[in-house]
Design an enzyme around this catalytic site. Structure first.
Site, PDB file in Angstrom:
ATOM      1  N   LYS A  93     -22.371   9.976 -10.034  1.00 37.65           N
ATOM      2  CA  LYS A  93     -22.783   8.941  -8.736  1.00 37.65           C
ATOM      3  C   LYS A  93     -22.247   9.600  -7.942  1.00 37.65           C
ATOM      4  O   LYS A  93     -23.969  10.433  -7.056  1.00 37.65           O
ATOM      5  CB  LYS A  93     -23.085   8.090  -8.728  1.00 37.65           C
ATOM      6  N   ARG A 115     -21.466  -2.495  -3.823  1.00 34.92           N
ATOM      7  CA  ARG A 115     -21.520  -2.705  -5.309  1.00 34.92           C
ATOM      8  C   ARG A 115     -21.692  -3.863  -5.975  1.00 34.92           C
ATOM      9  O   ARG A 115     -21.788  -3.980  -7.218  1.00 34.92           O
ATOM     10  CB  ARG A 115     -20.138  -1.952  -6.085  1.00 34.92           C
ATOM     11  N   ARG A 174     -11.454  13.621 -18.462  1.00 35.06           N
ATOM     12  CA  ARG A 174     -10.815  13.969 -17.049  1.00 35.06           C
ATOM     13  C   ARG A 174      -8.943  14.557 -17.178  1.00 35.06           C
ATOM     14  O   ARG A 174      -8.330  13.514 -17.987  1.00 35.06           O
ATOM     15  CB  ARG A 174     -11.074  12.911 -16.312  1.00 35.06           C
ATOM     16  N   ARG A 213      -4.360  11.178 -16.427  1.00 34.18           N
ATOM     17  CA  ARG A 213      -4.240   9.670 -15.696  1.00 34.18           C
ATOM     18  C   ARG A 213      -4.045   8.648 -16.321  1.00 34.18           C
ATOM     19  O   ARG A 213      -5.048   8.360 -16.957  1.00 34.18           O
ATOM     20  CB  ARG A 213      -5.242   9.528 -14.158  1.00 34.18           C
ATOM     21  N   ARG A 252     -12.314  -0.928 -17.123  1.00 41.60           N
ATOM     22  CA  ARG A 252     -13.203  -0.706 -15.712  1.00 41.60           C
ATOM     23  C   ARG A 252     -14.511  -0.410 -15.613  1.00 41.60           C
ATOM     24  O   ARG A 252     -15.382  -0.979 -14.881  1.00 41.60           O
ATOM     25  CB  ARG A 252     -12.759   0.881 -15.746  1.00 41.60           C
TER      26      ARG A 252
END
Ligand code: ZN
Length: 215
Positions: free
Chosen positions: A13, A89, A128, A161, A172
């Site tokens: 996004k 959001r 990631r 992370r 999440r």
């Protein structure tokens, strides 16, 4: 043109929102960046935001976001349009924002929703990596380092992370869908939702958005 970009974590996004900012020469309201910037200001609001986002790790309350957006809309030139990313959001925040924009004779014209399956979100977010030395960010799928899993700049071994562990990623995603679903349904009924398949190359997705918006 005033646009809102929505999509689950890992949907790309932010990448698409930035491409559109460039295309339209629009102003970019990216809530994370704006909050981090505000948090550095040496005033009461700045200190309060700093406390919330850095020390408590929570979301900024809706009332405070309203103030921040109002201020931002007054400070920026908006003739070329605005791209909202990361805010609103929830449906409630969306209604707040529409109210503020209406007072300025403006409105959100389209909402672009980048659709990716939960599986794909997890796959991308799990890929990631970050350099522990210089903080450079990589993604083994979408932005791989030049050599193995080593930093391009300092050749250190890249790490994941804590936020990107499978359990935290799943949480999440759940939170995202829970909060955002009512907003997506609302704008669908308003007839301003553009749902775009986010599981394709960046350029292809960008072109489709451009076409759908008639730009
Ligand atoms: Zn490095």
């Amino acid at each position: 043109m005033i646009l809102l970009f929505l999509g689950p974590p890992g949907s790309g996004k932010g990448t698409q929102a930035k491409l559109m900012v460039k295309k339209l020469k629009a102003e970019y309201f990216e809530s994370g960046d704006i909050l981090r910037e505000k948090a550095q200001e040496k005033n009461a609001l700045g200190q309060e935001i700093d406390q919330i986002i850095h020390q408590e790790g929570k979301y900024v309350p809706d009332e405070m976001m309203k103030k921040i957006v109002s201020g931002w809309l007054t400070e920026n030139k908006l003739e070329q349009g605005i791209i909202f990313d990361g805010f609103p959001r929830t449906l409630e925040q969306y209604r707040d924002l529409q109210k503020i924009l209406t007072e300025k004779g403006k409105e959100i014209e389209k909402v672009v929703y980048l659709k990716v399956s939960k599986q794909e979100s997890v796959r991308r977010l799990s890929a990631r990596r970050i350099c522990p030395q210089c903080d450079l960010e990589f993604n083994l799928i979408t932005k791989p380092p030049k050599k193995d899993e080593l930093c391009d700049q300092c050749q250190r071994k890249l790490v994941q992370r804590k936020d990107d562990s499978p359990e935290i990623i799943k949480k999440r995603l759940e939170t995202y869908y829970q909060l955002t679903k009512p907003l997506v349904e609302f704008v669908r009924q308003e007839g301003i939702l553009e749902e775009v398949d986010g599981e394709r190359p960046i350029k292809v997705i960008h072109q489709e958005i451009v076409n759908r918006l008639g730009l």
